[in-house]
Enzyme design. Structure first.
Site, PDB file in Angstrom:
ATOM      1  N   SER A   1       0.831  -1.210   0.000  1.00 48.97           N
ATOM      2  CA  SER A   1       0.000   0.000   0.000  1.00 48.97           C
ATOM      3  C   SER A   1       0.867   1.261   0.000  1.00 48.97           C
ATOM      4  O   SER A   1       1.664   1.480  -0.910  1.00 48.97           O
ATOM      5  CB  SER A   1      -0.951  -0.038   1.211  1.00 48.97           C
TER       6      SER A   1
ATOM      7  N   HIS B   1      -2.281  -1.781  -4.546  1.00 51.30           N
ATOM      8  CA  HIS B   1      -3.729  -1.982  -4.682  1.00 51.30           C
ATOM      9  C   HIS B   1      -4.417  -0.616  -4.683  1.00 51.30           C
ATOM     10  O   HIS B   1      -3.798   0.425  -4.463  1.00 51.30           O
ATOM     11  CB  HIS B   1      -4.278  -2.878  -3.565  1.00 51.30           C
TER      12      HIS B   1
END
Length: 513
Positions: free
Chosen positions: A351, A374
Site C-alpha cells: 500500500s 492496490h
C-alpha cells in the site's frame, strides 16, 4: 343558582313581584265592586308599593308619612256618622254645616212627607238603620273603562317582564354553570398537563441518570485500560532496567571483538550483488503514521546536515502502509534531501509503503521480498453524505499518488487499475522481488545486505511483531483486544481532517477509533 340579596337581578325581581302584587290587588278591588274612591286608591297603593321596592333596593328606610284615612265603605264595617242636632243643620259639637240639605235627618223628614207617613223624629233612626242593608248592588266594572284597560295592560307588561326576568335568571344560571364547567375543565386540563410535565421531567431525569451511569462505567473501563497500559509500561521498564547490566557487559565484550569495525560509506552501495548499508540508516517499520513520518523526516534532515553526499538508507522490514498524508510528507522529504535517499525492503512493503518504495530515488529488495500495490481501501465512517465526501477525498489522494507509480510503469492510471483486478479479484496485486523489478516497482534485487553501521549490540527487546496488550509501538499503534478477545492494533487518530488510511489489512488486525 342562589341569588345574593344584594344582586341586581334579586332586587329587580323583588321590585317586580311587589309591583305585580299591588296591581293585581287593585284590579281585584275594581272587579269586586269597590267604590270609586277605592279604585282610585289602588294605583296609589301600587305606586306606594313600587316606591317601597325602590327604597328597599337602595337600602333606605321608607319615609314615615302619615297614612291617609281610608274611605268608609257602606255596610256594617262603616264608621258611624256623627249625630246631628236636627234640622238646624248643627252637629253635636255645635258647629253648623252651612247646608241644611246635608243633614240626614232633614233628608229623612222630606222623604216621609212625600210618602204621607209622618212619624216622630225619634223613630227616624230605626227606620234608617233598617233601610241601610237594602242598598242596590254595586255596578259591574265597565270593560271599556280606561283605567281598567291601563291596569290590565300594565299587568300584561309586568307578566312579560316577569317572563323576561325568569329567562334572564335561567340564562344567568346556565352561564354560571357553563363557566363553572369550563373552569373545572381548565383545572383538569392544567392538572393533566402538570402531571404529564412531571412525568416527562422524571423520565428525562432517569435518562440523565442512566447516561451519567453509562459515562461513569465507560470512564471506569478507560481507567482500567490505562491501568493495564501503565502496568505493561512498568513491566517493560523493569525488564529494560534489569537488562541494562547484562547489556552493558555484552557491549564491553562486543567492543573488544568489533574494535576495528568501521561503517562503510560507499557512494555506490551495491557491489557484486551485495548491498552495504552504513550507519546513515533510518528504520521504517509498522504502520505509516504521523509519528513515524516525523521521526523519519527528522532523521533525514539530521543526516543531511552531517553529509550532503553520502547515501541515506530507509530500511523497511515490514509495513502494511498507512496514512496517505504522512506518506506524502516522507516522499517530499526524500525529494528535498541533498543526499540521495535509498529505500531497502527486507520483508514486505504494501500500500502506502509500496508507493514510497516505488517512487524513491533508488530502491533495493531481496528476491523473496513482497511488494503489494492496490487501490485505496480506506476505513471510512459516518453518514452517507460524509462517506461521499470521504470517497471524493480518497479518490483525489489515489490519483495524486498512484498516477506517478503508473507512469513509472509506462501505463495510465486506468490501465494500472485494470491490471490490478486481472491479478486479483480484490485488486491486491502483490509480486516477489524479481517480478517487482520487471514491473519497475523496485530498482534492484540483491543477494545479500550487510549492515556495516551496527557496531554494538542493542538490549534485547520483545519482537515488534508480537502484539502486546497496552504496548505503544514505535509507529504509535497500541496493542488492544477486540470484542471477541482477539489481539489487534489500535490505530492512532488521524489528526489531518483530510487524511485517509491506505493500508493493506487482509486479516483485520488494524482498528480505528
Amino acid at each position: 343558582m342562589k341569588l345574593s340579596p344584594h344582586s341586581s337581578l334579586f332586587t329587580l325581581s323583588k321590585r317586580f313581584l311587589l309591583t305585580l302584587a299591588a296591581a293585581t290587588a287593585a284590579v281585584a278591588l275594581a272587579a269586586g265592586g269597590a267604590s270609586a274612591s277605592d279604585a282610585t286608591s289602588a294605583p296609589a297603593a301600587a305606586v306606594a308599593a313600587s316606591d317601597a321596592a325602590v327604597v328597599a333596593e337602595k337600602g333606605r328606610k321608607p319615609r314615615k308619612d302619615k297614612p291617609a284615612k281610608p274611605a268608609a265603605a257602606p255596610g256594617k264595617d262603616a264608621a258611624p256618622a256623627k249625630k246631628c242636632c236636627g234640622i238646624c243643620g248643627k252637629n253635636a259639637a255645635g258647629s253648623g254645616t252651612g247646608d241644611a240639605k246635608q243633614c240626614p235627618k232633614q233628608q229623612a223628614a222630606d222623604a216621609q212627607k212625600k210618602s204621607g207617613e209622618q212619624k216622630p223624629a225619634a223613630g227616624a233612626a230605626p227606620q234608617q238603620a233598617s233601610a241601610a242593608p237594602q242598598q242596590p248592588p254595586a255596578p259591574k266594572p265597565d270593560p271599556e273603562d280606561p283605567l281598567l284597560k291601563a291596569m290590565q295592560k300594565e299587568i300584561a307588561r309586568l307578566t312579560l317582564e316577569k317572563n323576561l326576568i325568569d329567562a334572564r335568571l335561567a340564562f344567568e344560571d346556565a352561564r354560571r354553570r357553563d363557566a363553572a364547567a369550563r373552569r373545572s375543565a381548565e383545572r383538569n386540563a392544567a392538572a393533566a398537563e402538570e402531571k404529564s410535565r412531571i412525568e416527562t421531567d422524571l423520565a428525562l431525569e432517569a435518562l440523565r441518570d442512566n447516561a451519567k451511569l453509562a459515562k461513569r462505567a465507560q470512564r471506569l473501563r478507560e481507567l482500567e485500560a490505562e491501568m493495564r497500559t501503565l502496568k505493561a509500561e512498568v513491566e517493560t521498564a523493569n525488564l529494560r532496567h534489569l537488562s541494562t547490566v547484562d547489556a552493558f557487559k555484552k557491549r564491553q565484550e562486543l567492543a573488544r571483538v568489533a574494535t576495528n569495525a568501521r561503517p562503510k560509506h560507499l557512494k555506490e552501495p551495491l557491489v557484486n550483488g551485495t548491498l552495504y548499508i552504513s550507519d546513515r540508516r533510518i528504520p521504517f517499520n509498522g504502520v505509516v503514521t504521523q509519528r513515524l513520518a516525523e521521526r523519519v523526516i527528522e532523521r533525514i534532515n539530521f543526516l543531511n546536515n552531517q553529509s550532503a553526499t553520502d547515501p541515506i538508507f530507509i530500511v523497511i522490514d515490514r509495513s502494511p502502509g498507512g496514512s496517505v498524508a504522512a506518506g506524502f510528507q516522507i516522499l517530499k522529504a526524500m525529494e528535498s534531501s541533498k543526499a540521495p535517499v535509498y529505500v531497502v525492503v527486507k520483508g514486505y512493503a504494501a500500500s502506502m509503503a509500496a508507493v514510497i518504495t516505488t517512487l524513491a530515488q533508488r530502491s533495493f529488495c531481496y528476491d523473496n521480498t513482497i511488494i503489494l500495490h492496490h487501490q485505496m481501501s480506506t476505513m471510512l465512517g459516518g453518514n452517507m453524505s460524509s462517506l461521499k465526501d470521504q470517497m471524493k477525498t480518497a479518490d483525489k489522494w489515489y490519483r495524486r499518488l498512484a498516477t506517478p507509480v503508473a507512469k513509472k510503469m509506462g501505463k495510465t492510471l486506468e490501465e494500472f487499475t485494470k491490471e490490478m483486478y486481472k491479478h486479483n479479484a480484490d485488486a491486491d496485486w502483490e509480486e516477489f522481488g524479481s517480478e517487482a523489478k520487471k514491473l519497475k516497482w523496485v530498482d534492484n534485487v540483491v543477494e545479500r545486505i550487510v549492515e556495516t553501521g551496527i557496531v554494538e549490540e542493542k538490549p534485547d527487546t520483545p519482537p515488534a511483531a508480537v502484539i502486546r496488550l497496552g504496548h505503544v509501538f514505535e509507529d504509535g499503534c497500541v496493542g488492544a483486544e477486540d470484542d471477541m478477545g482477539r489481539r489487534c492494533y489500535r490505530l492512532p487518530v488521524l489528526e489531518n481532517p483530510f487524511d485517509c488510511w491506505w493500508i493493506y489489512d487482509r486479516r483485520g488486525l488494524y482498528r480505528t477509533e
